[in-house]
Design a protein around this motif. Structure first.
Motif, short mmCIF file in Angstrom:
data_model
loop_
_atom_site.label_atom_id
_atom_site.label_comp_id
_atom_site.label_asym_id
_atom_site.label_seq_id
_atom_site.Cartn_x
_atom_site.Cartn_y
_atom_site.Cartn_z
N LEU A 20 32.73 33.45 34.13
CA LEU A 20 33.80 33.19 33.17
C LEU A 20 33.50 33.87 31.84
O LEU A 20 34.41 34.46 31.22
N ALA A 21 32.25 33.80 31.38
CA ALA A 21 31.88 34.45 30.12
C ALA A 21 32.18 35.95 30.19
O ALA A 21 32.75 36.52 29.24
N ASP A 22 31.83 36.59 31.29
CA ASP A 22 32.11 38.02 31.45
C ASP A 22 33.62 38.29 31.39
O ASP A 22 34.07 39.27 30.77
N ALA A 336 39.06 37.48 58.95
CA ALA A 336 39.40 36.08 58.74
C ALA A 336 38.71 35.52 57.50
O ALA A 336 39.32 34.78 56.72
N ALA A 337 37.44 35.88 57.31
CA ALA A 337 36.72 35.42 56.12
C ALA A 337 37.37 35.97 54.86
O ALA A 337 37.54 35.26 53.86
N SER A 338 37.76 37.24 54.91
CA SER A 338 38.37 37.87 53.73
C SER A 338 39.67 37.20 53.33
O SER A 338 39.97 37.07 52.14
N ARG A 339 40.44 36.74 54.31
CA ARG A 339 41.71 36.07 54.00
C ARG A 339 41.49 34.75 53.26
O ARG A 339 42.39 34.25 52.58
N MET A 340 40.29 34.18 53.36
CA MET A 340 39.97 32.92 52.68
C MET A 340 39.45 33.14 51.27
O MET A 340 39.29 32.18 50.51
N GLY A 341 39.16 34.38 50.89
CA GLY A 341 38.49 34.66 49.63
C GLY A 341 39.42 34.63 48.43
O GLY A 341 40.62 34.91 48.54
N ARG A 342 38.86 34.28 47.27
CA ARG A 342 39.57 34.34 45.98
C ARG A 342 38.78 35.27 45.07
O ARG A 342 37.70 34.93 44.61
N LYS A 343 39.34 36.44 44.80
CA LYS A 343 38.63 37.45 44.02
C LYS A 343 38.89 37.36 42.52
O LYS A 343 38.15 37.93 41.72
N ASP A 344 39.96 36.67 42.13
CA ASP A 344 40.41 36.74 40.75
C ASP A 344 40.24 35.44 39.98
O ASP A 344 40.83 35.27 38.91
N ALA A 345 39.44 34.51 40.49
CA ALA A 345 39.31 33.21 39.82
C ALA A 345 38.72 33.35 38.42
O ALA A 345 39.04 32.55 37.53
N ASP A 346 37.85 34.33 38.21
CA ASP A 346 37.25 34.49 36.88
C ASP A 346 38.30 34.81 35.83
O ASP A 346 38.35 34.19 34.76
N MET A 347 39.17 35.78 36.12
CA MET A 347 40.19 36.16 35.15
C MET A 347 41.26 35.08 35.02
O MET A 347 41.77 34.82 33.92
N ALA A 348 41.60 34.43 36.14
CA ALA A 348 42.61 33.37 36.08
C ALA A 348 42.13 32.23 35.19
O ALA A 348 42.89 31.71 34.35
N LEU A 349 40.87 31.82 35.35
CA LEU A 349 40.34 30.73 34.53
C LEU A 349 40.19 31.18 33.08
O LEU A 349 40.46 30.40 32.15
N ALA A 350 39.78 32.41 32.84
CA ALA A 350 39.62 32.91 31.47
C ALA A 350 40.95 32.86 30.72
O ALA A 350 41.01 32.46 29.56
N ARG A 351 42.02 33.26 31.38
CA ARG A 351 43.33 33.22 30.73
C ARG A 351 43.75 31.78 30.42
O ARG A 351 44.33 31.50 29.37
N LYS A 352 43.46 30.87 31.35
CA LYS A 352 43.77 29.45 31.11
C LYS A 352 42.99 28.93 29.90
O LYS A 352 43.53 28.21 29.05
N VAL A 353 41.71 29.27 29.82
CA VAL A 353 40.86 28.79 28.71
C VAL A 353 41.39 29.30 27.38
O VAL A 353 41.50 28.54 26.41
N LEU A 354 41.75 30.58 27.31
CA LEU A 354 42.25 31.13 26.04
C LEU A 354 43.58 30.50 25.66
O LEU A 354 43.84 30.21 24.49
N GLU A 355 44.42 30.26 26.67
CA GLU A 355 45.71 29.61 26.39
C GLU A 355 45.49 28.21 25.82
O GLU A 355 46.14 27.80 24.83
N ILE A 356 44.57 27.46 26.42
CA ILE A 356 44.29 26.10 25.94
C ILE A 356 43.70 26.13 24.55
O ILE A 356 44.07 25.33 23.68
N ALA A 357 42.79 27.04 24.29
CA ALA A 357 42.17 27.12 22.97
C ALA A 357 43.19 27.51 21.91
O ALA A 357 43.19 26.94 20.80
N HIS A 358 44.06 28.45 22.20
CA HIS A 358 45.07 28.86 21.23
C HIS A 358 46.07 27.74 20.94
O HIS A 358 46.55 27.59 19.84
N ARG A 359 46.35 26.94 21.99
CA ARG A 359 47.27 25.85 21.80
C ARG A 359 46.73 24.81 20.84
O ARG A 359 47.44 24.14 20.14
#
Length: 359
Positions: A20-22, A336-359
């Motif tokens: 997340l820091a990255d 099948a394993a690849s279909r279960m993967g989430r590659k973008d959770a870092d950026m998705a959470l980072a955007r949520k954190v910035l939105e919450i902080a700005h609010r």
């Protein structure tokens, strides 16, 4: 903007925090990031190595049962909360993001005391005590497992390092195998037991070594930094490479066709992100969360599971070896394993954190 991250003790808490820091720094290089930790956790090594500021608070482990130790908790916890609140004041924190572990509880309570917005991320299907507390103090709760149950929870996945989540495993295969001294055209099994290794996994793989070698399978075996091997497989072809620890897990994944490993939350998230099928050996004690981590992957066809008590050289030879020798099945499991993967959770959470902080 100043963000404080509270997640220490084990790699399962620290690595998502650092991912997340990255991601936050990619969104805005000016963001100030401080990590909370304790002197006994892996964060004392991992956080400075990644270039982030680390502030320490006293560790306050909670007893698992009623005992005289329970009487000492309130006083020690009050001191840790005061320490965490002081750090939030010092850095001028705009938001605190907790990932669980010893340091998260004083972090959450210190943030509540100072009126700093709280964000909780829970990686496991069964939330720990710290995050169950944190989720009662905020409406901003995110999970890394779709079945995790917390108030106001939103499934987002587990933040992963970009060198793993964005890796093209197939194109890096030859380079990765060369890095570990392996042949480029051999079927490769990667064996590891989490960040500390697993004795039962090590023993079964080593006992199966002659049979794997006879079948033309080469092995990259990460035994864990505190484990030793009494009798190593003799030099020969195919290779059986034993290492105590690997800093470049991205290359280890790229070198492998299939994995034999424990089923920690980070391991499951990383393997599905890179599309690497696995034979999971859940930790036989604890609250059973490793089995829950692996079950969705196994149901989807991206892996298989064996109880620790049933893992043996015979199981590897009878169950795992036929899969390794069936390229079409390995490819199907990988997809099948690849279909279960989430590659973008870092950026998705980072955007949520910035939105919450700005609010």
């Amino acid at each position: 903007m100043r963000v404080v991250l509270a997640g220490g003790g084990t790699a399962g808490h620290i690595e998502p925090a650092l991912a997340l820091a990255d991601a936050l720094r990619r969104l805005d290089p000016r963001i100030g990031i401080t990590c909370l930790g304790t002197e006994r956790g892996l964060e004392t090594r991992l956080v400075p190595a990644r270039g982030y500021e680390l502030e320490l608070v006293p560790a306050v482990p909670l007893p698992r049962s009623l005992s005289p130790k329970l009487l000492t908790v309130p006083g020690r916890l009050a001191g840790a909360i005061g320490s965490a609140a002081g750090i939030l004041d010092k850095v001028g924190a705009d938001v605190l993001v907790g990932f669980g572990g010893y340091v998260a509880t004083p972090g959450y309570l210190g943030a509540r005391r100072r009126g700093v917005p709280i964000v909780v991320h829970e990686a496991n299907p069964r939330p720990g005590l710290a995050n169950r507390l944190g989720a009662r103090l905020t409406e901003h709760v995110f999970t890394g497992h779709p079945d995790a149950v917390l108030p106001n929870a939103e499934y987002i996945g587990i933040p992963l390092r970009r060198e793993i989540s964005m890796m093209d495993r197939l194109s890096m295969g030859d380079k990765a195998r060369s890095y570990f001294g392996l042949e480029s055209d051999r079927v490769t099994l990667l064996v590891f037991g989490g960040s500390q290794g697993a004795r039962s996994v090590n023993q079964a793989a080593l006992e199966a070594a002659p049979y794997l070698r006879a079948a033309g399978v080469q092995v990259l075996h990460v035994i864990g930094p505190k484990n030793t091997v009494e009798v190593e497989p003799p030099p020969g072809d195919p290779q059986y490479v034993i290492l105590p620890y690997v800093d470049r897990m991205d290359l280890a994944y790229a070198a492998a066709d299939l994995v034999l490993s424990r089923a920690g939350a980070m391991t499951c998230a990383e393997l599905t992100a890179v599309g690497l099928p696995a034979a999971f050996v859940p930790l036989p004690h604890g609250n059973g969360e490793q089995r829950l981590n692996a079950e969705p992957i196994v149901r989807a066809g991206g892996g298989l599971m064996v109880d620790d008590a049933n893992l043996s050289a015979a199981w590897i030879v009878q169950t795992l070896l036929p899969i390794l020798n069936d390229p079409e099945r390995v490819v199907a499991m990988s997809e099948a394993a690849s279909r279960m993967g989430r590659k973008d959770a870092d950026m998705a959470l980072a955007r949520k954190v910035l939105e919450i902080a700005h609010r």
